[in-house]
Design a protein around this motif. Structure first.
Motif, short mmCIF file in Angstrom:
data_model
loop_
_atom_site.label_atom_id
_atom_site.label_comp_id
_atom_site.label_asym_id
_atom_site.label_seq_id
_atom_site.Cartn_x
_atom_site.Cartn_y
_atom_site.Cartn_z
N GLU A 1 0.83 -1.20 0.00
CA GLU A 1 0.00 0.00 0.00
C GLU A 1 0.87 1.26 0.00
OE1 GLU A 1 -3.32 0.55 -0.35
OE2 GLU A 1 -3.21 -1.56 -0.93
N THR A 2 1.91 1.26 0.81
CA THR A 2 2.81 2.41 0.86
C THR A 2 3.45 2.66 -0.49
OG1 THR A 2 3.29 2.08 3.21
CG2 THR A 2 4.90 3.34 1.95
N LEU A 3 3.88 1.59 -1.16
CA LEU A 3 4.61 1.72 -2.42
C LEU A 3 3.69 1.96 -3.62
CD1 LEU A 3 7.49 -0.89 -2.06
CD2 LEU A 3 7.43 1.53 -1.45
N LEU A 4 2.39 2.01 -3.39
CA LEU A 4 1.45 2.40 -4.44
C LEU A 4 1.07 3.87 -4.34
CD1 LEU A 4 -0.89 -0.73 -4.51
CD2 LEU A 4 0.71 -0.03 -6.30
N HIS A 5 1.67 4.59 -3.42
CA HIS A 5 1.37 6.01 -3.23
C HIS A 5 1.67 6.78 -4.51
CE1 HIS A 5 1.30 10.05 -1.60
NE2 HIS A 5 0.89 9.57 -0.43
N PRO A 6 0.84 7.73 -4.88
CA PRO A 6 1.03 8.48 -6.13
C PRO A 6 2.33 9.27 -6.21
CG PRO A 6 -1.21 8.78 -5.30
CD PRO A 6 -0.46 8.05 -4.24
N ILE A 7 2.96 9.58 -5.07
CA ILE A 7 4.20 10.36 -5.11
C ILE A 7 5.38 9.53 -5.58
CG2 ILE A 7 5.06 9.94 -2.76
CD1 ILE A 7 4.95 13.33 -4.70
N ILE A 8 5.23 8.19 -5.57
CA ILE A 8 6.33 7.34 -6.03
C ILE A 8 6.31 7.30 -7.56
CG2 ILE A 8 7.29 5.00 -6.04
CD1 ILE A 8 6.30 4.68 -3.21
N ARG B 1 -1.80 2.16 -10.49
CA ARG B 1 -0.76 3.15 -10.80
C ARG B 1 -0.20 2.90 -12.20
NH1 ARG B 1 2.50 5.74 -7.60
NH2 ARG B 1 2.91 6.75 -9.59
N PRO B 2 -1.01 3.01 -13.24
CA PRO B 2 -0.51 2.73 -14.59
C PRO B 2 0.58 3.69 -15.03
CG PRO B 2 -2.70 3.72 -14.66
CD PRO B 2 -2.44 3.37 -13.22
N ASP B 3 0.73 4.81 -14.32
CA ASP B 3 1.78 5.78 -14.64
C ASP B 3 3.12 5.41 -14.01
OD1 ASP B 3 0.48 6.22 -12.11
OD2 ASP B 3 1.61 8.10 -11.94
N LEU B 4 3.15 4.44 -13.13
CA LEU B 4 4.36 4.09 -12.37
C LEU B 4 5.31 3.25 -13.22
CD1 LEU B 4 5.81 3.99 -9.54
CD2 LEU B 4 4.57 1.85 -9.15
N LYS C 1 6.08 -5.26 -20.10
CA LYS C 1 4.65 -5.00 -20.25
C LYS C 1 4.34 -3.64 -19.65
CE LYS C 1 0.09 -6.84 -18.98
NZ LYS C 1 -0.64 -7.90 -18.22
N ASN C 2 3.48 -2.87 -20.31
CA ASN C 2 3.09 -1.55 -19.83
C ASN C 2 4.35 -0.74 -19.50
OD1 ASN C 2 0.47 -2.46 -20.13
ND2 ASN C 2 0.23 -3.01 -17.97
N ARG C 3 4.50 -0.32 -18.24
CA ARG C 3 5.71 0.41 -17.85
C ARG C 3 6.64 -0.44 -16.98
NH1 ARG C 3 4.13 6.83 -17.07
NH2 ARG C 3 3.42 7.12 -19.22
N LEU C 4 6.58 -1.73 -17.18
CA LEU C 4 7.47 -2.67 -16.50
C LEU C 4 8.63 -3.02 -17.43
CD1 LEU C 4 8.23 -4.78 -14.29
CD2 LEU C 4 6.67 -6.36 -15.48
N TYR C 5 9.85 -2.92 -16.90
CA TYR C 5 11.05 -3.20 -17.68
C TYR C 5 11.95 -4.17 -16.92
CZ TYR C 5 9.92 0.78 -20.69
OH TYR C 5 9.31 1.63 -21.57
N LEU C 6 12.70 -4.95 -17.69
CA LEU C 6 13.81 -5.73 -17.15
C LEU C 6 15.06 -4.91 -17.35
CD1 LEU C 6 14.75 -8.50 -15.96
CD2 LEU C 6 15.20 -9.19 -18.32
N HIS C 7 15.84 -4.72 -16.31
CA HIS C 7 17.01 -3.85 -16.39
C HIS C 7 18.28 -4.62 -16.06
CE1 HIS C 7 19.82 -0.58 -15.35
NE2 HIS C 7 19.17 0.07 -16.28
N TYR C 8 19.24 -4.57 -16.98
CA TYR C 8 20.55 -5.19 -16.80
C TYR C 8 21.60 -4.11 -16.53
CZ TYR C 8 18.92 -9.53 -19.07
OH TYR C 8 18.27 -10.68 -19.40
N ASP C 9 22.70 -4.52 -15.96
CA ASP C 9 23.89 -3.67 -15.93
C ASP C 9 25.09 -4.54 -15.62
OD1 ASP C 9 25.48 -1.47 -16.13
OD2 ASP C 9 24.35 -0.25 -14.72
N THR C 10 26.28 -3.94 -15.74
CA THR C 10 27.51 -4.68 -15.52
C THR C 10 28.09 -4.35 -14.15
OG1 THR C 10 28.62 -2.92 -16.73
CG2 THR C 10 28.12 -4.92 -17.94
#
Length: 298
Positions: free
Chosen positions: A103-110, A147-150, A199-208
């Motif tokens: 619930e906390t991490l669904l806050h609009p400010i995030i 939160r489709p904008d997140l 999907k939507n605004r979900l990404y898989l992120h890699y780095d070295t």
């Protein structure tokens, strides 16, 4: 790490890292142990900091070391950010994700949340990740609806193979593919491409992988530049201001927000000299001369 276009810089800094706790529930092999005294930031100090930095930054990241889900007053911190209209960039390993935290991490400010999925197998190589991933998938589905904008990143960082595909993480990658019915390019070169849309605004992120700078490491160079104090800086849990999110032990303390205001600290002789050095491609601080992350800007 710079975020996407939604975080296009409009203020002096694109991000300020505020370490609300230097305590982590895990100890990853790629993340050095914190030598400083264990500390959780007080609500009063956090509010004082947000009040001062909100006009200066596009967003705050509630992380430098530690995991912000450890802090029992996290929801109050999020509400303070909302009151001062300061967007939040959130980084966590996700192990402590529970319904109240969801619930906390669904806050609009995030504005964006990064789940460091590589942390699980690094700490629990023999454990089934099903329950762990199910919690994160559950949060993601709730975010899709509410939160489709997140923006959400599933991070698989610091892997041993240059393509960003490590044997220990094969099962996690497979579970992501199965859950979201996608096929992930197994030949991605993380040096040229770091994000894959799922999907939507979900990404898989890699780095070295990189080596965290420390004063006991050999000097790598005396010339170079960095984005520290240009795009970002850090504030440790005790209120110490540092120029970079990699200065985990305050090797370059610029000031103390318990006793000084942020503008005075940013105008201090040490901060000015450091910033001018980066502009002239001179590494004036010992820690910077031992930082291989700077090579990314060369």
């Amino acid at each position: 790490m710079q975020t996407r276009d939604l975080n296009k810089k409009t203020k002096r800094f694109s991000k300020i890292n505020i370490e609300i706790s230097n305590i982590c529930n895990l100890q990853c092999s790629f993340c050095p142990e914190v030598i400083r005294d264990k500390k959780m930031m007080s609500v009063d100090l956090f509010e004082k900091i947000i009040q001062q930095v909100s006009p200066l930054t596009d967003q705050v990241c509630l992380h430098l070391m530690g995991d912000p889900l450890v802090h029992p007053q996290l929801s109050q911190f999020i509400e303070i950010c909302a009151r001062f209209k300061t967007p939040v960039f959130f980084v966590t390993n996700g192990v402590l994700l529970r319904e109240d935290k969801i619930e906390t991490l669904l806050h609009p400010i995030i504005r964006q949340i990064n789940f460091s999925l590589h942390s699980f197998n690094d700490n629990f190589p023999d454990r089934d990740p099903t329950m762990y991933l199910d919690k994160i998938f559950h949060y993601t589905e709730a975010a899709f609806l509410r939160r489709p904008d997140l923006y959400i990143n599933y991070r698989l960082w610091n892997l041993s193979e240059p393509r960003g595909r490590d044997e220990k993480n094969t099962s996690i990658l497979g579970r992501i593919e199965n859950y979201y019915n996608v096929t992930i390019d197994k030949n991605i070169d993380v040096k040229s491409e770091k994000s894959i849309k799922i999907k939507n605004r979900l990404y898989l992120h890699y780095d070295t992988e990189f080596t965290w700078p420390a004063l006991n490491l050999p000097v790598l160079d005396t010339r170079g530049t960095c984005l520290g104090l240009k795009s970002h800086f850090g504030i440790l849990a005790d209120g110490t201001v540092v120029p970079c999110c990699l200065d985990k032990e305050a090797a370059i303390p610029l000031g103390d927000l318990n006793h000084q205001d942020i503008l005075t600290i940013l105008k201090s002789p040490r901060a000015v000299a450091l910033r001018q050095g980066f502009q002239d491609r001179i590494l004036v601080e010992d820690l910077c001369q031992r930082c291989n992350y700077i090579e990314r800007f060369n």
